[in-house]
Design a protein around this motif. Structure first.
Motif, PDB file in Angstrom:
ATOM      1  N   GLN A  92     -20.351 104.254  70.413  1.00  0.00           N
ATOM      2  CA  GLN A  92     -19.390 104.437  71.499  1.00  0.00           C
ATOM      3  C   GLN A  92     -19.042 103.098  72.163  1.00  0.00           C
ATOM      4  O   GLN A  92     -17.895 102.865  72.533  1.00  0.00           O
ATOM      5  N   LYS A  95     -16.532 101.469  70.105  1.00  0.00           N
ATOM      6  CA  LYS A  95     -15.241 102.170  70.269  1.00  0.00           C
ATOM      7  C   LYS A  95     -14.572 101.730  71.563  1.00  0.00           C
ATOM      8  O   LYS A  95     -13.375 101.467  71.603  1.00  0.00           O
ATOM      9  N   ASP A  96     -15.377 101.662  72.624  1.00  0.00           N
ATOM     10  CA  ASP A  96     -14.837 101.224  73.922  1.00  0.00           C
ATOM     11  C   ASP A  96     -14.273  99.811  73.828  1.00  0.00           C
ATOM     12  O   ASP A  96     -13.248  99.487  74.429  1.00  0.00           O
ATOM     13  N   ARG A  98     -13.017  98.372  71.218  1.00  0.00           N
ATOM     14  CA  ARG A  98     -11.755  98.456  70.495  1.00  0.00           C
ATOM     15  C   ARG A  98     -10.626  98.882  71.456  1.00  0.00           C
ATOM     16  O   ARG A  98      -9.568  98.268  71.508  1.00  0.00           O
ATOM     17  N   GLN A  99     -10.932  99.911  72.233  1.00  0.00           N
ATOM     18  CA  GLN A  99      -9.976 100.418  73.229  1.00  0.00           C
ATOM     19  C   GLN A  99      -9.580  99.320  74.199  1.00  0.00           C
ATOM     20  O   GLN A  99      -8.408  99.118  74.477  1.00  0.00           O
ATOM     21  N   ALA A 100     -10.591  98.625  74.708  1.00  0.00           N
ATOM     22  CA  ALA A 100     -10.350  97.595  75.709  1.00  0.00           C
ATOM     23  C   ALA A 100      -9.421  96.519  75.173  1.00  0.00           C
ATOM     24  O   ALA A 100      -8.526  96.048  75.864  1.00  0.00           O
ATOM     25  N   VAL A 102      -7.133  96.882  72.843  1.00  0.00           N
ATOM     26  CA  VAL A 102      -5.795  97.417  72.673  1.00  0.00           C
ATOM     27  C   VAL A 102      -5.116  97.550  74.035  1.00  0.00           C
ATOM     28  O   VAL A 102      -4.006  97.090  74.243  1.00  0.00           O
ATOM     29  N   LYS A 103      -5.838  98.161  74.954  1.00  0.00           N
ATOM     30  CA  LYS A 103      -5.252  98.515  76.248  1.00  0.00           C
ATOM     31  C   LYS A 103      -4.859  97.317  77.089  1.00  0.00           C
ATOM     32  O   LYS A 103      -3.770  97.229  77.602  1.00  0.00           O
ATOM     33  N   ARG A 104      -5.769  96.404  77.221  1.00  0.00           N
ATOM     34  CA  ARG A 104      -5.575  95.355  78.207  1.00  0.00           C
ATOM     35  C   ARG A 104      -4.390  94.442  77.932  1.00  0.00           C
ATOM     36  O   ARG A 104      -3.944  93.743  78.828  1.00  0.00           O
TER      37      ARG A 104
END
Ligand SMILES: [Zn+2]
Length: 330
Positions: A92, A95-96, A98-100, A102-104
């Motif tokens: 996890q 995964k977080d 990866r998200q960070a 993309v998002k930021r």
């Protein structure tokens, strides 16, 4: 600050500095070495060197610009630091990550990930991280920090450049401790026990530790003249202070330091003494005992340490140790 790392880790710093200068820094590194040896600091320096806006050719980082400061405050959007959540680094968390990313919305093309205690990555999270590195559009620099490189997955090991951090030279550490107000005499003792400057400072200022040292010197005082009081001392004083297994091991390490000093004196080695304050007594003992006796004594202490490690009760192991010592002379 860079000067300090250069002094502490000259090989690692030379390799990294040269790679940056020649513009051939790799995409993945493993920093391997003992705890407190400067892995995080060098990773932070490397990160700053990638983003600093006022880097000078000789220093690489200014430590003042907005990017350097954001990295220092763990607040740079393109820099991510991951450490174990509990006992392991979990899928996890990757995964977080990866998200960070993309998002930021990145500020630059470069992204840097630092994985602390990388040996605690589960196989699953390691694999998901590898996929992440391989994404062609990402210019990612990833640094794994670890005390045990052999515990990293072979797939990780084979993709990274390994940089091994050298144990801090004792002299460098002793001098560093002196700048913190710790006397050379105490500094040498703690530097014998730990390579980590933060741990050494903590130890040197810890009341329990200072008291422990006194007990050890007292015990040595009995043992050097084969005084049977040593046994009573273990039962009345020692056990009250060295309550747990780890404490006892530390006490034995301190005791060992005295015998190692005695051995070095007997061998007329150039090495500075660990226990400077006991120099006079140790010199006498070095003259008055046989070399073979000293090596035997050292063996006995090491055996006691092994037995305690194997869960023999600390008191029993200590009692048997002092009885052996008393018997040597009688
Ligand atoms: Zn800067």
């Amino acid at each position: 600050m860079q000067a300090e790392y250069l002094k502490r880790q000259p090989v690692v710093m030379r390799i990294l500095t040269q790679s940056i200068t020649e513009n051939r820094l790799g995409h993945a590194y493993i920093f391997e070495g003992a705890r407190g040896i400067g892995k995080r600091e060098v990773a932070s320096w490397l990160t700053k060197a990638q983003f600093c806006m006022q880097a000078s050719p000789e220093n690489r980082v200014c430590n003042k610009c907005v990017n350097c400061r954001r990295i220092e405050e763990s607040n740079h959007p393109d820099v991510h630091f991951v450490e174990p959540d509990g006992a392991s680094i979990k899928t996890q968390q990757i995964k977080d990550l990866r998200q960070a990313f993309v998002k930021r919305g990145m500020e630059s093309d470069k992204k840097i990930i630092i994985i602390d205690q990388a040996e605690k990555m589960t196989a699953k999270s390691a694999n998901s991280l590898l996929k992440f590195i391989e994404e062609p559009e990402a210019e990612v620099l990833i640094v794994f920090l670890t005390t045990a490189v052999q515990r990293l997955l072979p797939t990780i090991q084979s993709r990274c450049q390994l940089l091994t951090f050298q144990p801090l030279a004792t002299e460098v550490l002793v001098r560093e401790l002196e700048t913190q107000g710790i006397s050379e005499a105490r500094g040498r003792v703690v530097a014998h026990l730990t390579q980590s400057s933060s741990e050494a400072i903590e130890m040197a200022q810890d009341e329990w530790f200072v008291e422990a040292r006194k007990h050890v010197v007292q015990l040595y005082g009995y043992l050097r003249v084969a005084d049977p009081m040593a046994l009573i001392y273990i039962q009345t004083d020692w056990i009250g202070h060295f309550k747990e297994k780890n404490n006892t091991q530390l006490g034995l390490d301190l005791l060992l330091a005295l015998y190692e000093d005695k051995l070095h004196l007997q061998l007329v080695s150039e090495q500075p003494l660990i226990c400077m304050q006991q120099e006079k007594m140790l010199k006498q003992d070095a003259l008055n005992t046989k070399l073979l006796t000293t090596t035997y004594e050292i063996e006995q202490i090491l055996t006691a340490k092994k037995r305690i490690e194997a869960n023999v009760g600390a008191q029993l192991a200590m009692e048997e140790l002092v009885l052996t010592f008393v018997a040597i002379k009688n």
